[in-house]
Each structure stands twice: as C-alpha cells, then as structure tokens.
Motif scaffolding. Structure first.
Motif, short mmCIF file in Angstrom:
data_model
loop_
_atom_site.label_atom_id
_atom_site.label_comp_id
_atom_site.label_asym_id
_atom_site.label_seq_id
_atom_site.Cartn_x
_atom_site.Cartn_y
_atom_site.Cartn_z
N GLY A 293 0.99 -1.30 -0.13
CA GLY A 293 0.20 0.01 0.21
C GLY A 293 0.90 1.04 -0.26
O GLY A 293 1.80 1.25 0.82
N ASP B 84 -7.74 4.05 -3.60
CA ASP B 84 -8.92 4.44 -2.49
C ASP B 84 -9.36 5.40 -3.46
O ASP B 84 -9.11 6.61 -4.38
N ILE C 100 -2.66 3.99 1.43
CA ILE C 100 -2.84 2.81 2.44
C ILE C 100 -2.60 2.97 2.87
O ILE C 100 -0.61 2.32 2.91
N TRP D 4 -7.05 -3.55 3.72
CA TRP D 4 -6.74 -2.94 3.67
C TRP D 4 -7.01 -1.89 4.85
O TRP D 4 -8.34 -1.80 4.90
N ALA E 97 -7.68 2.64 5.20
CA ALA E 97 -7.49 3.99 4.78
C ALA E 97 -8.22 5.23 5.87
O ALA E 97 -8.97 4.77 5.57
#
Length: 333
Positions: A74, A95, A101, A114, A116
């Motif tokens: 990421g 995203d 990320i 993951w 964000a």
C-alpha cells in the motif's frame, strides 16, 4: 559465540544484494526475495544475488504483506498493488479519496484487508468487498488464523470484525494507541504493539487482559516462533520472547531475554520450522539465535544503519535482510 571460525564462515557465505535504496520490508516468493524499498520500487533477487527492479507505487510504500505467492503493498498514492514471483504487478484497489493505504493483511483463501484513514476494507477471495469504520485512524489489521475474522487496531483498543456476518463487531478496550496487531497461531490470543513501549494482549476465550511492558523503546517487530510457542519482539537490547505454551499465555510469567548486544533489536524473524530465529539490530548486526539456549551465530557484522527488514523463505533454507541505508543480503542454509 566462542567459535570465531563458525562466525567467520557464516558471514562469508552471505551474498550481497545491491538494492541501493532504503529497505522497509522483505518477503520471499518461492526462492526469490522481494526487497520492498521505502519508495516506489521492489527489488527482486534470487539466491545468486541477481536483481531486477519493479515499479509498484508513485511515492512512498507504507505497508506490505505476503502469503508466499504475492507481495501486496500500500502506498501514499492511494493504491494497493500485488506483485507476483514473475515480477508482474496488478492494482488491487485504488482509494476513492486517494488516501494513504496504511495497513494490509492477507488471508490464505485469497481474501485481503487494508485500511485508509478510519476505514478498514476486506475483499473476499470471490471479490466481494466490505467496509467498516472505526473511531480513529486504523493502526493495524490482521486476519485470524481460522475463519474470516479481522482484527482492526485503533486508539483505545481493537475491534474484531466478521465481514460476512451481520453480528455487531466485538470491541476489546484498552487505553492508548494500538498499532501492529497479531493473532496467535492457535487463535487463542490477540496481541498489539502500542505507541508507548509496551505490548497489550487479550485471551480471546474470556477477553482477559495481558500487559507486557518494561521495554525501553517501541516494539516495531513481532514474530511467532514455530508452532506459536513464543512471541519474539524487538524494542530492547535483547530479544524479548513471551511464552504462549499454556492456556494463560504470558500471564504471570517472565519473558526469555536472548542475544544481548550494545544495540537495540530492530527486527525479529522466527524460523518457520525450527526453534531458531534471526534478529537484526540498530547497529546493523544480524544474528541467528537458538531459542532453547540463546546460542548465537553471526550473520552480519555491525557498522551500518539499523536492520529494517528480515525474513525466511517458507522452507527455512534462505534468510534475507535489508537495512535503512540500502545494504541487503541473502544467506543460504
């Protein structure tokens, strides 16, 4: 280690890898080591030290994970990228708000998670995507070893989330900022590394707390020993290994302290099959340590920036390391 010949012969067997950039992580894809650079690239190296570089992000690489088949990274470009053993890349997610990320985790069935900002994402092996918002920025994500269950670490605790169930997520509370998070291999314990120099844990059967403190510095690296009998950690001038052999885990027990040096442990990586581990230090030293008695073998001498990446291949026949100043190497057993 008193046998200088043994030490010398092992350091002489290390093959240098010319990454030529700060290394933030290393993973094995088969017999190839993927050295994840702090920015933009992954350097792929074979056991002979032959290297090829792959562009994966347009800026800083903030997190990585691997299942042995792919490395997923990421970045601050808002992308989640997968890299396979052939050096081929694919963008798994972007995203929508181009947020960084920050964390990634992989599940054996192909699912991945993951984060964000305050949002955690999970995409199943079948491509179904779910999201979950926590009260503060996500500090870490991890899959449980059984079932599709995700631990999401954040300020003041950890949320346990079943993405495929309508049940309300379970909240494990403990004051402070929780960063990295890991399940024990037997699925009985959950441990976080905190912003302060300490670990915190829960026994999942009854959510009983486990405080693991006394570190002089933050714990930035954790690794479960073969069979999950112990959790090796960085953060001190010795390797700290907490015992997890009983139903109470480390509660009421002292940790083992191995391989002391006049430098702080920066990275730990337990061997996948044997009761040995590799430890990297803030002065660039790399040691192999036997867990039973603390016997040490020198892999790399001191004299550089901290060791920032350390990993074994799945068979336990190759060890790779990288440093903050871009030095890297591989050792074949």
């Amino acid at each position: 280690m008193s046998d200088q010949l043994t030490i010398a012969s092992l350091t002489d067997r290390v093959k240098s890898v010319a990454v030529s950039a700060p290394v933030s992580a290393v993973h094995f894809l088969g017999e190839r080591a993927a050295f994840v650079c702090a920015e933009e690239k992954v350097a792929m190296a074979d056991a002979a030290g032959e290297i090829s570089r792959v562009d994966v992000h347009g800026g800083a690489i903030l997190c990585t994970a691997s299942d042995g088949k792919r490395v997923v990274t990421g970045g601050d470009d808002g992308k989640l990228v997968a890299l396979n053993a052939k050096g081929e890349t694919s963008v798994l997610a972007t995203d929508a708000k181009r947020r960084w990320i920050d964390n990634v985790a992989l599940h054996p069935d192909g699912a991945f998670a993951w984060s964000a900002g305050k949002t955690a994402f999970v995409r199943s092996g079948k491509g179904e995507e779910k999201t979950f918002d926590v009260p503060s920025t996500v500090g870490g994500v991890a899959f449980a070893p059984k079932g599709l269950r995700v631990a999401v670490a954040h300020y003041n605790g950890v949320t346990l989330w079943f993405p495929n169930m309508a049940a309300k997520p379970e909240f494990l509370e403990w004051a402070g900022s929780h960063l990295a998070v890991t399940f024990s291999p037997d699925n009985k314990f959950l441990v976080t590394a905190m912003h302060e120099p300490a670990l915190h844990g829960w026994r999942l059967a009854d959510n009983r707390h486990m405080r693991m403190s006394g570190y002089p510095g933050r714990v930035r690296s954790m690794s479960w020993s073969a069979g999950g009998k112990g959790l090796a950690t960085s953060g001190a001038d010795t390797v700290i290994i907490w015992p997890f052999t009983s139903k109470d885990g480390p509660m009421g027990k002292e940790p083992a302290m191995l391989a002391p040096l006049q430098a702080r442990v920066s990275m730990v990586a337990c061997h996948p099959k044997q009761d040995i581990m590799a430890a990297g230090y803030s002065d660039g030293t790399v040691l192999i340590v036997r867990l039973e008695d603390g016997a040490e073998i020198l892999v790399r001498r001191n004299g550089s920036e901290p060791v920032s990446a350390l990993a074994w291949n799945a068979k336990g026949t190759l060890l790779a390391f990288g440093t903050e100043d871009g030095d890297a190497g591989m050792l074949e057993f």
